[in-house]
Write a protein that holds these residues in place. Structure first.
Motif, short mmCIF file in Angstrom:
data_model
loop_
_atom_site.label_atom_id
_atom_site.label_comp_id
_atom_site.label_asym_id
_atom_site.label_seq_id
_atom_site.Cartn_x
_atom_site.Cartn_y
_atom_site.Cartn_z
N ALA A 143 0.68 -1.21 0.09
CA ALA A 143 0.09 -0.12 0.07
C ALA A 143 0.83 1.15 0.15
CB ALA A 143 -0.80 -0.09 1.20
N GLU A 144 1.85 1.47 0.88
CA GLU A 144 2.91 2.44 0.66
C GLU A 144 3.50 2.49 -0.73
OE1 GLU A 144 4.77 5.79 2.21
OE2 GLU A 144 3.02 4.81 3.02
N PHE A 145 4.00 1.52 -1.05
CA PHE A 145 4.54 1.76 -2.30
C PHE A 145 3.76 2.30 -3.43
CE2 PHE A 145 5.60 -0.15 -6.42
CZ PHE A 145 7.19 0.19 -6.54
N ILE A 146 2.59 1.73 -3.57
CA ILE A 146 1.79 2.08 -4.53
C ILE A 146 1.08 3.46 -4.36
CG2 ILE A 146 -0.70 1.76 -5.46
CD1 ILE A 146 -0.05 -1.25 -5.23
N ASN A 147 0.95 3.90 -3.08
CA ASN A 147 0.60 5.42 -2.72
C ASN A 147 1.73 6.24 -3.32
OD1 ASN A 147 -1.81 4.78 -1.66
ND2 ASN A 147 -1.19 4.50 0.58
N ARG A 148 3.01 5.81 -3.02
CA ARG A 148 3.89 6.70 -3.49
C ARG A 148 4.33 6.89 -4.90
NH1 ARG A 148 8.56 5.29 1.14
NH2 ARG A 148 9.63 7.06 -0.08
N VAL A 149 4.33 5.57 -5.75
CA VAL A 149 4.48 5.77 -6.97
C VAL A 149 3.43 5.61 -8.12
CG1 VAL A 149 6.78 4.40 -6.68
CG2 VAL A 149 4.50 3.13 -7.29
N ALA A 150 2.10 5.34 -7.80
CA ALA A 150 1.04 5.46 -8.60
C ALA A 150 0.87 6.77 -9.37
CB ALA A 150 -0.12 5.07 -8.09
N ALA A 151 0.86 7.93 -8.62
CA ALA A 151 0.40 9.17 -9.50
C ALA A 151 1.71 9.44 -10.35
CB ALA A 151 0.23 10.13 -8.44
N PRO A 152 2.92 9.58 -10.05
CA PRO A 152 3.88 10.07 -10.99
C PRO A 152 3.97 8.87 -12.10
CG PRO A 152 4.82 9.94 -8.43
CD PRO A 152 3.45 9.36 -8.59
N ILE A 153 3.83 7.75 -11.77
CA ILE A 153 4.09 6.61 -12.90
C ILE A 153 2.65 6.99 -14.04
CG2 ILE A 153 3.64 4.42 -13.74
CD1 ILE A 153 5.38 3.46 -11.32
N ALA A 154 1.37 7.30 -13.24
CA ALA A 154 0.21 7.16 -14.20
C ALA A 154 0.15 8.73 -14.89
CB ALA A 154 -0.86 7.20 -13.18
N ASN A 155 0.80 9.71 -14.63
CA ASN A 155 1.01 11.09 -15.25
C ASN A 155 1.92 10.75 -16.41
OD1 ASN A 155 -0.66 12.62 -13.65
ND2 ASN A 155 0.87 12.86 -12.20
N LYS A 156 3.07 10.06 -16.13
CA LYS A 156 4.15 10.00 -17.25
C LYS A 156 3.23 9.02 -18.25
CE LYS A 156 8.08 10.02 -19.12
NZ LYS A 156 8.98 11.27 -19.21
#
Length: 73
Positions: free
Chosen positions: A52-65
């Motif tokens: 959960a912590e990993f996804i919370n930290r990387v999801a938005a930047p990856i999705a934006n890119k």
């Protein structure tokens, strides 16, 4: 350790061009990189809080890119 993985993932997406990301998507990783990814995925599967912590930290930047690159609608 998770901080290092998060930083590495974010750096990859921040510094890669859209073409590089498309090429990587079409070619599965091999060798040491594949082993490292398998270990990281296994850790995330075994630890729901870490996942959960990993996804919370990387999801938005990856999705934006990926959105900027036209790789997701």
């Amino acid at each position: 350790m998770m901080d290092k993985v998060v930083q590495k993932v974010l750096q990859k997406y921040q510094t890669s061009s859209c073409q590089q990301l498309a090429n990587e998507k079409s070619q599965p990783p091999s060798g040491k990189k594949a082993q490292m990814m398998d270990r990281a995925v296994q850790m995330l599967q075994n630890d729901p809080q870490m996942r959960a912590e990993f996804i919370n930290r990387v999801a938005a930047p990856i999705a934006n890119k990926l959105f900027e690159c036209g790789m997701i609608p």
